[in-house]
Scaffold this motif. Structure first.
Motif, mmCIF file in Angstrom:
data_model
loop_
_atom_site.group_PDB
_atom_site.id
_atom_site.type_symbol
_atom_site.label_atom_id
_atom_site.label_comp_id
_atom_site.label_asym_id
_atom_site.label_seq_id
_atom_site.Cartn_x
_atom_site.Cartn_y
_atom_site.Cartn_z
ATOM 1 N N ALA A 92 0.820 -1.209 0.000
ATOM 2 C CA ALA A 92 0.000 0.000 0.000
ATOM 3 C C ALA A 92 0.854 1.258 0.000
ATOM 4 C CB ALA A 92 -0.929 -0.013 1.213
ATOM 5 N N LEU A 93 1.849 1.291 0.864
ATOM 6 C CA LEU A 93 2.694 2.483 0.973
ATOM 7 C C LEU A 93 3.495 2.732 -0.293
ATOM 8 C CD1 LEU A 93 3.882 2.011 4.660
ATOM 9 C CD2 LEU A 93 2.401 3.839 3.801
ATOM 10 N N ALA A 94 3.981 1.674 -0.913
ATOM 11 C CA ALA A 94 4.730 1.833 -2.162
ATOM 12 C C ALA A 94 3.841 2.420 -3.250
ATOM 13 C CB ALA A 94 5.296 0.495 -2.608
ATOM 14 N N ALA A 95 2.563 2.035 -3.245
ATOM 15 C CA ALA A 95 1.642 2.507 -4.280
ATOM 16 C C ALA A 95 1.324 3.993 -4.133
ATOM 17 C CB ALA A 95 0.356 1.685 -4.241
ATOM 18 N N VAL A 96 1.167 4.463 -2.895
ATOM 19 C CA VAL A 96 0.698 5.849 -2.678
ATOM 20 C C VAL A 96 1.817 6.813 -2.292
ATOM 21 C CG1 VAL A 96 -1.574 4.992 -1.979
ATOM 22 C CG2 VAL A 96 0.134 5.523 -0.210
ATOM 23 N N LYS A 97 3.049 6.367 -2.341
ATOM 24 C CA LYS A 97 4.153 7.157 -1.792
ATOM 25 C C LYS A 97 4.249 8.578 -2.346
ATOM 26 C CE LYS A 97 7.670 5.491 -5.052
ATOM 27 N NZ LYS A 97 9.021 4.906 -5.185
ATOM 28 N N ASP A 98 3.873 8.768 -3.611
ATOM 29 C CA ASP A 98 3.995 10.093 -4.226
ATOM 30 C C ASP A 98 2.895 11.049 -3.784
ATOM 31 O OD1 ASP A 98 6.223 9.253 -5.646
ATOM 32 O OD2 ASP A 98 5.060 8.662 -7.407
ATOM 33 N N TYR A 119 4.565 -1.139 9.573
ATOM 34 C CA TYR A 119 3.994 0.049 8.926
ATOM 35 C C TYR A 119 4.924 1.251 9.091
ATOM 36 C CZ TYR A 119 0.250 3.498 7.871
ATOM 37 O OH TYR A 119 -0.526 4.511 7.352
ATOM 38 N N LEU A 120 5.466 1.430 10.292
ATOM 39 C CA LEU A 120 6.396 2.530 10.540
ATOM 40 C C LEU A 120 7.662 2.380 9.695
ATOM 41 C CD1 LEU A 120 6.032 2.792 14.421
ATOM 42 C CD2 LEU A 120 5.201 4.455 12.738
ATOM 43 N N ARG A 121 8.163 1.162 9.597
ATOM 44 C CA ARG A 121 9.326 0.929 8.731
ATOM 45 C C ARG A 121 9.007 1.330 7.300
ATOM 46 N NH1 ARG A 121 9.371 -4.309 11.278
ATOM 47 N NH2 ARG A 121 10.852 -4.360 13.027
ATOM 48 N N GLY A 122 7.808 0.964 6.859
ATOM 49 C CA GLY A 122 7.393 1.313 5.510
ATOM 50 C C GLY A 122 7.311 2.813 5.297
ATOM 51 N N LEU A 123 6.852 3.537 6.317
ATOM 52 C CA LEU A 123 6.786 5.001 6.212
ATOM 53 C C LEU A 123 8.175 5.610 6.057
ATOM 54 C CD1 LEU A 123 4.039 5.821 8.890
ATOM 55 C CD2 LEU A 123 3.805 5.966 6.402
ATOM 56 N N PHE A 124 9.158 5.016 6.717
ATOM 57 C CA PHE A 124 10.539 5.466 6.523
ATOM 58 C C PHE A 124 11.032 5.109 5.128
ATOM 59 C CE2 PHE A 124 10.956 5.861 11.188
ATOM 60 C CZ PHE A 124 11.698 7.028 11.259
ATOM 61 N N GLU A 125 10.722 3.909 4.665
ATOM 62 C CA GLU A 125 11.223 3.440 3.377
ATOM 63 C C GLU A 125 10.732 4.305 2.217
ATOM 64 O OE1 GLU A 125 10.009 -0.621 3.196
ATOM 65 O OE2 GLU A 125 11.510 -1.299 4.644
ATOM 66 N N ILE A 126 9.504 4.803 2.289
ATOM 67 C CA ILE A 126 8.980 5.614 1.187
ATOM 68 C C ILE A 126 9.304 7.094 1.367
ATOM 69 C CG2 ILE A 126 7.111 3.987 0.754
ATOM 70 C CD1 ILE A 126 5.213 6.146 1.996
#
Length: 302
Positions: free
Chosen positions: A206-212, A254-261
Protein backbone atom coordinates in the motif's frame (compact mmCIF):
# COMPACT_ATOMS: atom_id res chain seq x y z
CA UNK A 1 14.97 3.03 17.24
CA UNK A 2 16.82 4.82 20.00
CA UNK A 3 16.08 8.34 18.78
CA UNK A 4 12.91 10.06 19.94
CA UNK A 5 9.95 9.58 17.64
CA UNK A 6 9.17 13.28 18.04
CA UNK A 7 12.22 14.01 15.91
CA UNK A 8 10.45 12.32 13.00
CA UNK A 9 6.72 12.84 13.46
CA UNK A 10 3.84 14.66 15.09
CA UNK A 11 2.10 12.07 17.27
CA UNK A 12 -1.63 12.56 17.07
CA UNK A 13 -4.95 10.85 17.60
CA UNK A 14 -8.48 11.08 16.25
CA UNK A 15 -10.31 12.71 19.14
CA UNK A 16 -13.89 11.83 18.24
CA UNK A 17 -13.05 8.16 17.74
CA UNK A 18 -11.37 7.80 21.13
CA UNK A 19 -14.33 9.66 22.67
CA UNK A 20 -17.37 8.61 20.59
CA UNK A 21 -19.78 10.77 22.62
CA UNK A 22 -18.07 13.76 21.01
CA UNK A 23 -19.38 12.56 17.65
CA UNK A 24 -22.88 12.85 19.12
CA UNK A 25 -22.10 16.46 20.10
CA UNK A 26 -22.04 15.83 23.87
CA UNK A 27 -20.58 19.21 24.82
CA UNK A 28 -19.40 18.15 28.30
CA UNK A 29 -17.52 15.18 26.90
CA UNK A 30 -16.06 17.37 24.16
CA UNK A 31 -14.76 19.98 26.59
CA UNK A 32 -13.52 17.52 29.24
CA UNK A 33 -11.73 15.27 26.75
CA UNK A 34 -10.20 18.14 24.77
CA UNK A 35 -8.91 19.64 28.04
CA UNK A 36 -7.37 16.30 29.04
CA UNK A 37 -5.83 15.90 25.58
CA UNK A 38 -4.30 19.36 25.69
CA UNK A 39 -2.65 18.46 28.99
CA UNK A 40 -1.22 15.17 27.69
CA UNK A 41 2.42 15.70 26.60
CA UNK A 42 2.45 12.43 24.65
CA UNK A 43 0.49 14.05 21.85
CA UNK A 44 1.74 16.81 19.59
CA UNK A 45 -1.23 16.67 17.19
CA UNK A 46 -4.98 16.14 17.41
CA UNK A 47 -7.69 15.48 14.84
CA UNK A 48 -11.08 17.03 15.51
CA UNK A 49 -14.43 17.20 13.76
CA UNK A 50 -16.88 20.09 13.75
CA UNK A 51 -18.41 21.17 17.03
CA UNK A 52 -21.93 22.36 16.34
CA UNK A 53 -22.47 24.46 19.47
CA UNK A 54 -20.82 27.83 18.86
CA UNK A 55 -19.84 28.54 22.48
CA UNK A 56 -18.38 25.05 22.93
CA UNK A 57 -16.46 25.47 19.69
CA UNK A 58 -14.98 28.74 20.95
CA UNK A 59 -13.84 27.07 24.17
CA UNK A 60 -12.31 24.17 22.23
CA UNK A 61 -10.44 26.62 20.01
CA UNK A 62 -9.12 28.51 23.03
CA UNK A 63 -7.76 25.32 24.58
CA UNK A 64 -6.20 24.12 21.33
CA UNK A 65 -4.55 27.51 20.81
CA UNK A 66 -2.98 27.30 24.27
CA UNK A 67 -1.83 23.70 23.88
CA UNK A 68 0.62 23.96 21.00
CA UNK A 69 -0.98 20.89 19.40
CA UNK A 70 -1.06 20.70 15.61
CA UNK A 71 -4.74 20.70 14.73
CA UNK A 72 -6.12 18.57 11.90
CA UNK A 73 -9.75 18.77 10.81
CA UNK A 74 -11.78 15.73 9.83
CA UNK A 75 -15.01 15.63 7.83
CA UNK A 76 -15.27 11.85 7.59
CA UNK A 77 -18.19 11.80 10.08
CA UNK A 78 -20.02 14.41 7.99
CA UNK A 79 -19.60 12.33 4.82
CA UNK A 80 -20.67 9.10 6.49
CA UNK A 81 -23.44 10.59 8.60
CA UNK A 82 -24.85 12.65 5.76
CA UNK A 83 -24.45 10.06 3.04
CA UNK A 84 -22.41 12.52 0.98
CA UNK A 85 -21.00 11.26 -2.28
CA UNK A 86 -18.38 13.22 -4.22
CA UNK A 87 -18.27 10.43 -6.82
CA UNK A 88 -22.01 10.24 -7.48
CA UNK A 89 -23.12 9.92 -11.08
CA UNK A 90 -26.10 12.05 -10.07
CA UNK A 91 -24.84 15.61 -10.59
CA UNK A 92 -27.21 17.03 -7.98
CA UNK A 93 -25.89 14.63 -5.31
CA UNK A 94 -22.31 15.33 -6.34
CA UNK A 95 -22.84 19.07 -6.04
CA UNK A 96 -24.54 18.67 -2.65
CA UNK A 97 -21.45 16.86 -1.38
CA UNK A 98 -19.13 19.58 -2.68
CA UNK A 99 -21.23 22.34 -1.08
CA UNK A 100 -21.33 20.52 2.28
CA UNK A 101 -17.58 19.93 2.26
CA UNK A 102 -16.92 23.55 1.28
CA UNK A 103 -18.66 24.55 4.51
CA UNK A 104 -16.38 22.14 6.38
CA UNK A 105 -13.41 23.96 4.87
CA UNK A 106 -14.56 27.13 6.63
CA UNK A 107 -14.68 25.29 9.96
CA UNK A 108 -11.26 23.76 9.35
CA UNK A 109 -9.84 27.24 8.81
CA UNK A 110 -11.60 28.51 11.95
CA UNK A 111 -10.08 25.76 14.08
CA UNK A 112 -6.55 26.41 12.82
CA UNK A 113 -6.15 23.36 10.61
CA UNK A 114 -4.05 23.42 7.46
CA UNK A 115 -6.19 20.83 5.70
CA UNK A 116 -9.59 19.16 5.43
CA UNK A 117 -9.74 15.37 5.39
CA UNK A 118 -12.66 13.22 4.23
CA UNK A 119 -13.45 10.08 2.23
CA UNK A 120 -15.18 9.32 -1.02
CA UNK A 121 -18.79 8.21 -1.23
CA UNK A 122 -19.99 4.66 -1.68
CA UNK A 123 -19.73 2.95 -5.03
CA UNK A 124 -23.12 3.28 -6.73
CA UNK A 125 -24.65 0.08 -8.16
CA UNK A 126 -24.51 -0.10 -11.92
CA UNK A 127 -22.24 2.94 -12.30
CA UNK A 128 -19.06 2.18 -14.30
CA UNK A 129 -15.79 2.85 -12.48
CA UNK A 130 -14.72 5.40 -15.09
CA UNK A 131 -17.92 7.41 -14.60
CA UNK A 132 -17.53 7.50 -10.81
CA UNK A 133 -13.84 8.34 -11.12
CA UNK A 134 -14.60 11.27 -13.42
CA UNK A 135 -17.16 12.64 -10.94
CA UNK A 136 -14.76 12.13 -8.03
CA UNK A 137 -11.93 13.97 -9.77
CA UNK A 138 -14.26 16.83 -10.71
CA UNK A 139 -15.34 17.19 -7.07
CA UNK A 140 -11.80 17.03 -5.74
CA UNK A 141 -10.59 19.66 -8.19
CA UNK A 142 -13.44 21.99 -7.19
CA UNK A 143 -12.71 21.50 -3.50
CA UNK A 144 -8.96 21.93 -4.01
CA UNK A 145 -9.54 25.20 -5.85
CA UNK A 146 -11.76 26.48 -3.03
CA UNK A 147 -9.26 25.30 -0.42
CA UNK A 148 -6.35 26.96 -2.24
CA UNK A 149 -8.00 30.35 -1.89
CA UNK A 150 -8.06 29.75 1.87
CA UNK A 151 -4.50 28.46 2.06
CA UNK A 152 -5.70 24.93 2.85
CA UNK A 153 -5.09 21.44 1.49
CA UNK A 154 -7.53 18.63 0.63
CA UNK A 155 -6.78 15.15 1.98
CA UNK A 156 -8.71 12.10 0.78
CA UNK A 157 -8.59 9.03 3.02
CA UNK A 158 -8.74 5.59 1.46
CA UNK A 159 -11.28 3.17 2.99
CA UNK A 160 -12.47 -0.39 2.55
CA UNK A 161 -14.45 -1.06 -0.60
CA UNK A 162 -16.42 -4.21 0.21
CA UNK A 163 -16.70 -4.98 3.95
CA UNK A 164 -17.92 -2.00 5.97
CA UNK A 165 -17.82 1.55 4.59
CA UNK A 166 -17.69 0.25 0.99
CA UNK A 167 -16.14 3.47 -0.30
CA UNK A 168 -15.33 4.12 -3.93
CA UNK A 169 -11.72 5.12 -3.21
CA UNK A 170 -9.94 2.28 -1.43
CA UNK A 171 -7.42 0.24 -3.42
CA UNK A 172 -4.03 1.88 -3.01
CA UNK A 173 -3.06 1.35 -6.65
CA UNK A 174 -6.34 2.83 -7.91
CA UNK A 175 -6.17 5.63 -5.33
CA UNK A 176 -2.73 6.67 -6.57
CA UNK A 177 -3.92 6.61 -10.18
CA UNK A 178 -6.89 8.81 -9.25
CA UNK A 179 -4.70 11.20 -7.25
CA UNK A 180 -2.41 11.64 -10.24
CA UNK A 181 -5.39 12.75 -12.33
CA UNK A 182 -6.54 15.36 -9.80
CA UNK A 183 -3.60 17.56 -10.83
CA UNK A 184 -3.69 19.91 -7.86
CA UNK A 185 -0.68 20.79 -5.71
CA UNK A 186 -2.82 21.06 -2.57
CA UNK A 187 -4.19 17.52 -2.82
CA UNK A 188 -2.96 14.36 -1.12
CA UNK A 189 -3.97 10.97 0.23
CA UNK A 190 -4.31 9.59 3.74
CA UNK A 191 -3.55 5.92 4.43
CA UNK A 192 -4.77 4.07 7.52
CA UNK A 193 -3.15 0.87 8.80
CA UNK A 194 -6.63 -0.11 10.04
CA UNK A 195 -8.01 -0.30 6.51
CA UNK A 196 -5.25 -2.36 4.92
CA UNK A 197 -6.46 -5.77 6.21
CA UNK A 198 -9.97 -4.87 5.01
CA UNK A 199 -8.51 -4.18 1.56
CA UNK A 200 -6.32 -7.29 1.55
CA UNK A 201 -3.16 -5.18 1.27
CA UNK A 202 0.13 -5.32 3.13
CA UNK A 203 1.76 -2.18 4.50
CA UNK A 204 4.60 -2.28 2.03
CA UNK A 205 2.32 -2.84 -0.96
CA UNK A 206 0.00 0.00 0.00
CA UNK A 207 2.69 2.48 0.97
CA UNK A 208 4.73 1.83 -2.16
CA UNK A 209 1.64 2.51 -4.28
CA UNK A 210 0.70 5.85 -2.68
CA UNK A 211 4.15 7.16 -1.79
CA UNK A 212 4.00 10.09 -4.23
CA UNK A 213 0.72 11.35 -2.75
CA UNK A 214 0.80 10.40 0.94
CA UNK A 215 0.37 13.45 3.19
CA UNK A 216 -1.22 11.95 6.33
CA UNK A 217 -1.04 8.59 8.10
CA UNK A 218 -3.33 6.81 10.55
CA UNK A 219 -2.51 3.76 12.64
CA UNK A 220 -5.06 1.42 14.14
CA UNK A 221 -6.69 -1.98 13.95
CA UNK A 222 -9.61 -3.81 12.33
CA UNK A 223 -11.50 -7.07 12.90
CA UNK A 224 -12.87 -9.56 10.40
CA UNK A 225 -13.05 -12.85 12.32
CA UNK A 226 -16.73 -12.70 13.32
CA UNK A 227 -19.40 -10.68 11.49
CA UNK A 228 -21.58 -10.78 14.61
CA UNK A 229 -18.95 -9.07 16.80
CA UNK A 230 -19.33 -5.36 17.65
CA UNK A 231 -15.68 -5.04 16.56
CA UNK A 232 -16.39 -6.33 13.05
CA UNK A 233 -15.32 -4.25 10.10
CA UNK A 234 -13.97 -0.73 10.35
CA UNK A 235 -14.58 -0.19 14.09
CA UNK A 236 -10.96 0.50 15.02
CA UNK A 237 -10.60 -1.82 18.04
CA UNK A 238 -7.56 -1.55 20.27
CA UNK A 239 -4.21 -2.96 19.13
CA UNK A 240 -3.95 -6.65 19.92
CA UNK A 241 -7.72 -7.19 20.17
CA UNK A 242 -8.26 -11.00 20.15
CA UNK A 243 -8.52 -12.29 16.60
CA UNK A 244 -7.56 -8.96 15.03
CA UNK A 245 -4.79 -8.51 12.44
CA UNK A 246 -2.84 -5.55 13.86
CA UNK A 247 -0.62 -5.49 16.93
CA UNK A 248 2.83 -4.20 17.79
CA UNK A 249 4.57 -6.19 15.04
CA UNK A 250 2.27 -4.89 12.31
CA UNK A 251 2.56 -1.33 13.63
CA UNK A 252 6.35 -1.60 13.51
CA UNK A 253 6.20 -2.89 9.93
CA UNK A 254 3.99 0.05 8.93
CA UNK A 255 6.40 2.53 10.54
CA UNK A 256 9.33 0.93 8.73
CA UNK A 257 7.39 1.31 5.51
CA UNK A 258 6.79 5.00 6.21
CA UNK A 259 10.54 5.47 6.52
CA UNK A 260 11.22 3.44 3.38
CA UNK A 261 8.98 5.61 1.19
CA UNK A 262 10.35 8.82 2.70
CA UNK A 263 7.18 9.90 4.52
CA UNK A 264 9.21 9.77 7.73
CA UNK A 265 12.77 11.02 7.67
CA UNK A 266 15.27 13.48 9.08
CA UNK A 267 13.95 17.02 9.07
CA UNK A 268 10.35 15.92 8.60
CA UNK A 269 7.56 15.90 11.15
CA UNK A 270 4.40 14.74 9.39
CA UNK A 271 1.39 13.58 11.37
CA UNK A 272 0.94 9.95 12.39
CA UNK A 273 -2.30 9.55 14.33
CA UNK A 274 -3.92 6.78 16.32
CA UNK A 275 -7.43 5.99 15.21
CA UNK A 276 -8.72 3.74 17.94
CA UNK A 277 -12.20 3.41 19.42
CA UNK A 278 -13.50 1.84 22.62
CA UNK A 279 -15.90 -1.03 22.06
CA UNK A 280 -19.03 -1.32 24.23
CA UNK A 281 -17.95 -1.57 27.87
CA UNK A 282 -14.47 -0.21 27.17
CA UNK A 283 -12.89 3.10 28.21
CA UNK A 284 -11.52 5.60 25.69
CA UNK A 285 -8.70 6.66 28.00
CA UNK A 286 -7.54 3.07 28.44
CA UNK A 287 -7.79 2.29 24.72
CA UNK A 288 -5.68 5.38 23.98
CA UNK A 289 -3.11 4.27 26.55
CA UNK A 290 -3.04 0.85 24.89
CA UNK A 291 -2.18 2.63 21.63
CA UNK A 292 0.61 4.61 23.28
CA UNK A 293 2.15 1.42 24.67
CA UNK A 294 1.91 -0.25 21.26
CA UNK A 295 3.57 2.75 19.62
CA UNK A 296 6.37 2.85 22.18
CA UNK A 297 7.11 -0.83 21.68
CA UNK A 298 6.88 -0.62 17.88
CA UNK A 299 9.17 2.41 17.76
CA UNK A 300 11.76 0.55 19.81
CA UNK A 301 11.67 -2.27 17.22
CA UNK A 302 12.41 -0.24 14.09
Amino acid sequence: MQESMYKYLKMGFVHFMAYPAAMKQDNKVILDSIAASCKDPYFTAIEVMKVVDVETRKQVKQMLDQSGLKVCFAAQPVVLGGGLNINSADEKKRQEAVVALSKELELAKEMGSEALAFLSGKSEPGVPYETAEKACIKSLRELCDTAAKMGLRIVLETFDTEIDKKAFVGSSVKSAALARKVERDNFGLMLDLSHLPLLGETSREALAAVKDFLVHAHVGNAFMADPKSPAYGDQHPRFGYPGSPNGVQQLAEYLRGLFEIGYLGAGKQPVVSFEVKPLPGECGDIVLTNAKRAMNEAWAMI
